[in-house]
Scaffold this motif. Structure first.
Motif, PDB file in Angstrom:
ATOM      1  N   ASN A   1       0.821  -1.204   0.000  1.00  0.00           N
ATOM      2  CA  ASN A   1       0.000   0.000   0.000  1.00  0.00           C
ATOM      3  C   ASN A   1       0.862   1.263   0.000  1.00  0.00           C
ATOM      4  N   THR A   2       0.199   2.393  -0.094  1.00  0.00           N
ATOM      5  CA  THR A   2       0.871   3.685  -0.028  1.00  0.00           C
ATOM      6  C   THR A   2       1.635   3.817   1.292  1.00  0.00           C
ATOM      7  N   LEU A   3       2.844   4.359   1.229  1.00  0.00           N
ATOM      8  CA  LEU A   3       3.640   4.575   2.443  1.00  0.00           C
ATOM      9  C   LEU A   3       3.181   5.819   3.189  1.00  0.00           C
ATOM     10  N   TYR A   4       2.966   6.898   2.461  1.00  0.00           N
ATOM     11  CA  TYR A   4       2.478   8.156   3.029  1.00  0.00           C
ATOM     12  C   TYR A   4       2.086   9.078   1.881  1.00  0.00           C
ATOM     13  N   ALA A   5       1.316  10.116   2.182  1.00  0.00           N
ATOM     14  CA  ALA A   5       0.874  11.069   1.162  1.00  0.00           C
ATOM     15  C   ALA A   5       1.714  12.332   1.232  1.00  0.00           C
ATOM     16  N   GLU A   6       2.038  12.860   0.072  1.00  0.00           N
ATOM     17  CA  GLU A   6       2.850  14.070  -0.006  1.00  0.00           C
ATOM     18  C   GLU A   6       2.092  15.218  -0.670  1.00  0.00           C
ATOM     19  N   PRO A   7       2.044  16.377  -0.034  1.00  0.00           N
ATOM     20  CA  PRO A   7       1.597  17.572  -0.754  1.00  0.00           C
ATOM     21  C   PRO A   7       2.745  18.051  -1.638  1.00  0.00           C
ATOM     22  N   ASN A   8       2.447  18.513  -2.820  1.00  0.00           N
ATOM     23  CA  ASN A   8       3.480  19.033  -3.730  1.00  0.00           C
ATOM     24  C   ASN A   8       3.213  20.507  -3.979  1.00  0.00           C
ATOM     25  N   VAL A   9       4.247  21.307  -3.778  1.00  0.00           N
ATOM     26  CA  VAL A   9       4.073  22.754  -3.738  1.00  0.00           C
ATOM     27  C   VAL A   9       4.996  23.463  -4.729  1.00  0.00           C
ATOM     28  N   VAL A  10       4.619  24.695  -5.028  1.00  0.00           N
ATOM     29  CA  VAL A  10       5.518  25.594  -5.741  1.00  0.00           C
ATOM     30  C   VAL A  10       6.537  26.112  -4.720  1.00  0.00           C
ATOM     31  N   ALA A  11       7.803  26.136  -5.098  1.00  0.00           N
ATOM     32  CA  ALA A  11       8.854  26.630  -4.199  1.00  0.00           C
ATOM     33  C   ALA A  11       9.531  27.859  -4.810  1.00  0.00           C
ATOM     34  N   ILE A  12       9.810  28.844  -3.965  1.00  0.00           N
ATOM     35  CA  ILE A  12      10.520  30.047  -4.393  1.00  0.00           C
ATOM     36  C   ILE A  12      11.570  30.384  -3.340  1.00  0.00           C
ATOM     37  N   GLU A  13      12.472  31.294  -3.703  1.00  0.00           N
ATOM     38  CA  GLU A  13      13.487  31.713  -2.741  1.00  0.00           C
ATOM     39  C   GLU A  13      12.836  32.343  -1.530  1.00  0.00           C
TER      40      GLU A  13
END
Length: 270
Positions: free
Chosen positions: A221-233
């Protein structure tokens, strides 16, 4: 005389405040008419070189949509993930629409204005493997991951995602970092235990790879869920606010959903 002496200093401070309010990155992007983004070269279906040797994929299309909404051209660069994730870009890059997961360590050098999709992490093994059926079976195994990725931190048991407490079902794992997943998959294809026993990666990426190559399968099964974000300085609130505004617009008008359906076959943007 005192008033006259203070006037140039007052004007200088006013000019400085006006510049800060405008936002260093937004000013740079607007003046150049170009936004420079970074992402990975070999991370299908999010970013990869197509048959025309051009960058393509979900992240590429999202970055293009952001640039278009800002009214500027898009320039994409593909340094190694180590370079991207290290931050401290010093103005070389403006934005990372590159499937980055926010972590406590990365928050030291990045701001994460907005989430644009979610994805679970999974185990991938050789299709002939019978030894690994869940996370606990990774104990003592050699597991491939992208270098400096959240998957590497997870296997080292030091990943911290805000608002998402993690469980580690395995004991110590022998972590094998790679610059890109293509090489890792090539090693896993040689057979279990030859160079790798397994990999940990994104479910969507895994499905894409397995659909094209039956030598692999997802284990457990899935190990964990990740949110995916925009990254900036870090430290540019004006750029952060503008990027958030643009992504919110792309969500509201259905653009992100269409890009998601195109590349993933489902809407992962909500």
């Amino acid at each position: 005389m005192k008033t006259m002496a203070l006037l140039p200093l007052s004007l200088a401070l006013l000019a400085s405040c006006a510049t800060a309010f405008a936002g260093q990155t937004l000013d740079r992007v607007t003046e150049k008419g170009q936004m420079t983004g970074v992402l990975m070269e070999s991370y299908p279906p999010f970013s990869f070189l197509n048959e025309q040797n051009q960058l393509d994929g979900f992240d590429v299309d999202v970055a293009k949509a952001v640039a278009q909404r800002l009214g500027v051209k898009l320039k994409l660069e593909t340094p190694s993930w180590d370079v991207i994730a290290a931050g401290r870009w010093s103005g070389r890059y403006d934005i990372c629409v590159c499937s980055m997961t926010p972590s406590e360590a990365r928050a030291q050098v990045f701001d994460f204005p907005v989430e644009y999709y979610q994805s679970p992490a999974v185990i991938v093994v050789n299709a002939k493997d019978t030894a690994i059926a869940s996370g606990k079976d990774l104990s003592g195994k050699k597991v491939g991951v992208i270098s400096a990725s959240t998957y590497e931190a997870y296997l080292n048991k030091d990943l911290v995602i805000e608002g998402a407490p993690l469980k580690y079902p395995f004991d110590n794992v022998q972590v094998a970092p790679y610059d890109n997943e293509t090489v890792a998959f090539q090693d896993l294809a040689l057979g279990s235990g030859v160079r790798l026993d397994a990999m940990v990666t994104n479910l969507i990426t895994a499905r894409e790879r397995i659909a094209q190559d039956p030598r692999f399968k997802i284990a457990g099964n899935t190990l964990y869920a990740e949110p995916n974000v925009v990254a900036i300085e870090k430290g540019d609130p004006q750029w952060s606010a503008r990027v958030t505004e643009v992504i919110d617009q792309l969500k509201a008008d259905g653009t992100l959903s269409k890009i998601s359906q195109k590349w993933i076959g489902a809407d992962i943007s909500q």
